[in-house]
Write a protein that holds these residues in place. Structure first.
Motif, PDB file in Angstrom:
ATOM      1  N   ARG A  98       0.778  -1.130   0.069  1.00 56.40           N
ATOM      2  CA  ARG A  98       0.007  -0.172   0.034  1.00 56.40           C
ATOM      3  C   ARG A  98       0.828   1.361  -0.160  1.00 56.40           C
ATOM      4  NH1 ARG A  98      -1.439   3.214   3.632  1.00 56.40           N
ATOM      5  NH2 ARG A  98      -0.584   2.365   5.185  1.00 56.40           N
ATOM      6  N   ILE A  99       1.977   1.330   0.831  1.00 57.77           N
ATOM      7  CA  ILE A  99       2.979   2.443   0.881  1.00 57.77           C
ATOM      8  C   ILE A  99       3.365   2.654  -0.457  1.00 57.77           C
ATOM      9  CG2 ILE A  99       5.028   3.211   1.881  1.00 57.77           C
ATOM     10  CD1 ILE A  99       3.991   1.814   4.347  1.00 57.77           C
ATOM     11  N   SER A 100       4.101   1.539  -1.052  1.00 56.48           N
ATOM     12  CA  SER A 100       4.720   1.642  -2.404  1.00 56.48           C
ATOM     13  C   SER A 100       3.789   1.991  -3.438  1.00 56.48           C
ATOM     14  CB  SER A 100       5.398   0.450  -2.655  1.00 56.48           C
ATOM     15  OG  SER A 100       6.458   0.137  -1.814  1.00 56.48           O
ATOM     16  N   ASP A 101       2.566   1.519  -3.503  1.00 55.21           N
ATOM     17  CA  ASP A 101       1.649   1.801  -4.188  1.00 55.21           C
ATOM     18  C   ASP A 101       1.302   3.385  -4.452  1.00 55.21           C
ATOM     19  OD1 ASP A 101       1.566  -0.736  -5.327  1.00 55.21           O
ATOM     20  OD2 ASP A 101      -0.291  -1.053  -4.480  1.00 55.21           O
ATOM     21  N   ARG A 102       1.179   3.914  -3.264  1.00 56.02           N
ATOM     22  CA  ARG A 102       0.772   5.367  -3.060  1.00 56.02           C
ATOM     23  C   ARG A 102       1.841   5.990  -3.670  1.00 56.02           C
ATOM     24  NH1 ARG A 102       0.271   8.681   2.494  1.00 56.02           N
ATOM     25  NH2 ARG A 102      -0.685  10.691   1.570  1.00 56.02           N
ATOM     26  N   ILE A 103       3.174   5.782  -3.211  1.00 55.12           N
ATOM     27  CA  ILE A 103       4.341   6.543  -3.696  1.00 55.12           C
ATOM     28  C   ILE A 103       4.327   6.423  -5.207  1.00 55.12           C
ATOM     29  CG2 ILE A 103       6.983   6.451  -3.869  1.00 55.12           C
ATOM     30  CD1 ILE A 103       6.746   5.661  -0.809  1.00 55.12           C
ATOM     31  N   LEU A 104       4.134   5.066  -5.858  1.00 57.04           N
ATOM     32  CA  LEU A 104       4.151   5.174  -7.176  1.00 57.04           C
ATOM     33  C   LEU A 104       3.082   6.002  -7.961  1.00 57.04           C
ATOM     34  CD1 LEU A 104       5.180   1.350  -7.762  1.00 57.04           C
ATOM     35  CD2 LEU A 104       6.581   3.630  -8.119  1.00 57.04           C
ATOM     36  N   LYS A 105       2.041   6.037  -7.246  1.00 54.51           N
ATOM     37  CA  LYS A 105       0.661   6.599  -7.774  1.00 54.51           C
ATOM     38  C   LYS A 105       1.061   8.086  -7.886  1.00 54.51           C
ATOM     39  CE  LYS A 105      -4.261   7.796  -7.228  1.00 54.51           C
ATOM     40  NZ  LYS A 105      -5.214   7.465  -6.244  1.00 54.51           N
ATOM     41  N   ILE A 106       1.933   8.761  -6.999  1.00 51.85           N
ATOM     42  CA  ILE A 106       2.243  10.241  -6.907  1.00 51.85           C
ATOM     43  C   ILE A 106       3.300  10.530  -8.024  1.00 51.85           C
ATOM     44  CG2 ILE A 106       3.324  11.953  -5.596  1.00 51.85           C
ATOM     45  CD1 ILE A 106       2.098  10.642  -3.149  1.00 51.85           C
ATOM     46  N   LEU A 107       4.269   9.591  -7.911  1.00 50.46           N
ATOM     47  CA  LEU A 107       5.475   9.800  -9.037  1.00 50.46           C
ATOM     48  C   LEU A 107       4.839   9.665 -10.516  1.00 50.46           C
ATOM     49  CD1 LEU A 107       8.157   7.582  -7.806  1.00 50.46           C
ATOM     50  CD2 LEU A 107       7.966  10.250  -7.794  1.00 50.46           C
ATOM     51  N   LYS A 108       3.999   8.962 -10.631  1.00 51.48           N
ATOM     52  CA  LYS A 108       3.227   8.750 -11.898  1.00 51.48           C
ATOM     53  C   LYS A 108       2.448  10.066 -12.450  1.00 51.48           C
ATOM     54  CE  LYS A 108       0.729   5.516 -14.762  1.00 51.48           C
ATOM     55  NZ  LYS A 108      -0.167   4.358 -14.864  1.00 51.48           N
ATOM     56  N   LEU A 134      14.088   8.269  -4.590  1.00 53.95           N
ATOM     57  CA  LEU A 134      13.092   7.276  -4.484  1.00 53.95           C
ATOM     58  C   LEU A 134      14.102   6.113  -4.067  1.00 53.95           C
ATOM     59  CD1 LEU A 134      10.264   5.569  -4.597  1.00 53.95           C
ATOM     60  CD2 LEU A 134      10.953   5.304  -6.913  1.00 53.95           C
ATOM     61  N   GLU A 135      13.776   5.595  -2.755  1.00 54.68           N
ATOM     62  CA  GLU A 135      14.685   4.322  -2.247  1.00 54.68           C
ATOM     63  C   GLU A 135      13.901   2.977  -2.319  1.00 54.68           C
ATOM     64  OE1 GLU A 135      17.506   4.661   1.294  1.00 54.68           O
ATOM     65  OE2 GLU A 135      15.775   3.735   2.021  1.00 54.68           O
ATOM     66  N   MET A 136      14.399   2.237  -3.159  1.00 53.41           N
ATOM     67  CA  MET A 136      13.836   0.924  -3.284  1.00 53.41           C
ATOM     68  C   MET A 136      14.747  -0.379  -2.984  1.00 53.41           C
ATOM     69  SD  MET A 136      12.398   1.497  -7.288  1.00 53.41           S
ATOM     70  CE  MET A 136      14.097   1.973  -7.866  1.00 53.41           C
ATOM     71  N   PRO A 137      14.298  -1.112  -1.961  1.00 52.24           N
ATOM     72  CA  PRO A 137      15.168  -2.175  -1.690  1.00 52.24           C
ATOM     73  C   PRO A 137      15.144  -3.195  -2.622  1.00 52.24           C
ATOM     74  CG  PRO A 137      12.722  -2.186  -0.213  1.00 52.24           C
ATOM     75  CD  PRO A 137      13.222  -1.051  -1.208  1.00 52.24           C
TER      76      PRO A 137
END
Length: 149
Positions: free
Chosen positions: A59-69, A143-146
């Motif tokens: 959910r956290i990652s999807d929210r960040i990706l939605k904003i970046l998009k 954007l930090e991605m593990p």
């Protein structure tokens, strides 16, 4: 099935009719159906909590990706998704103010403008590694991605 008790290496008594076979009984030292049910209930709780944890990270990652998009170009976002897949990143993504690791230019991903990679390996498996890749979003955010392999 006949009920038998057997001492295993750890000296636990094992009732074979609870498990179903002697091989299973050697591996799972339950002495009663109640012990087996208790262990299964603990594992069910663990699985439910682990599922919540991963759903929250997604959910956290999807929210960040939605904003970046919404704020970056479609081409930049597509390149990010392609790089994320290639780097085998996983949740949770995070927005940070400073990149970690060493800067590595990315000729293949020009729109991303290079990435920072922080990587470690797991002893004793030198072929196993984990860390983060970081991509610049703007002058103040990254954007930090593990990842883990």
């Amino acid at each position: 099935m006949k009920t038998e008790f057997k001492n295993t290496e750890n000296e636990a008594l094992v009732k074979t009719d609870v498990i179903g076979s002697q091989d299973e009984a050697d591996f799972y030292p339950w002495s009663s159906q109640e012990e087996k049910d208790f262990e299964y209930s603990i594992m069910d709780e663990y699985y439910a909590e682990e599922t919540k944890f991963h759903e929250n990270n997604k959910r956290i990652s999807d929210r960040i990706l939605k904003i970046l998009k919404a704020v970056k170009s479609e081409e930049w976002y597509s390149e990010l998704m392609e790089y994320s897949k290639e780097a085998e990143t996983h949740n949770p993504f995070a927005i940070v103010r400073k990149p970690k690791g060493q800067y590595q230019g990315e000729d293949e991903y020009e729109l991303l403008g290079g990435v920072w990679v922080e990587q470690s390996s797991s002893y004793p498996c030198e072929d196993c590694y984990y860390g983060t890749v970081t991509v610049k979003i703007d002058e103040k955010r990254y954007l930090e991605m593990p990842f883990a392999c």
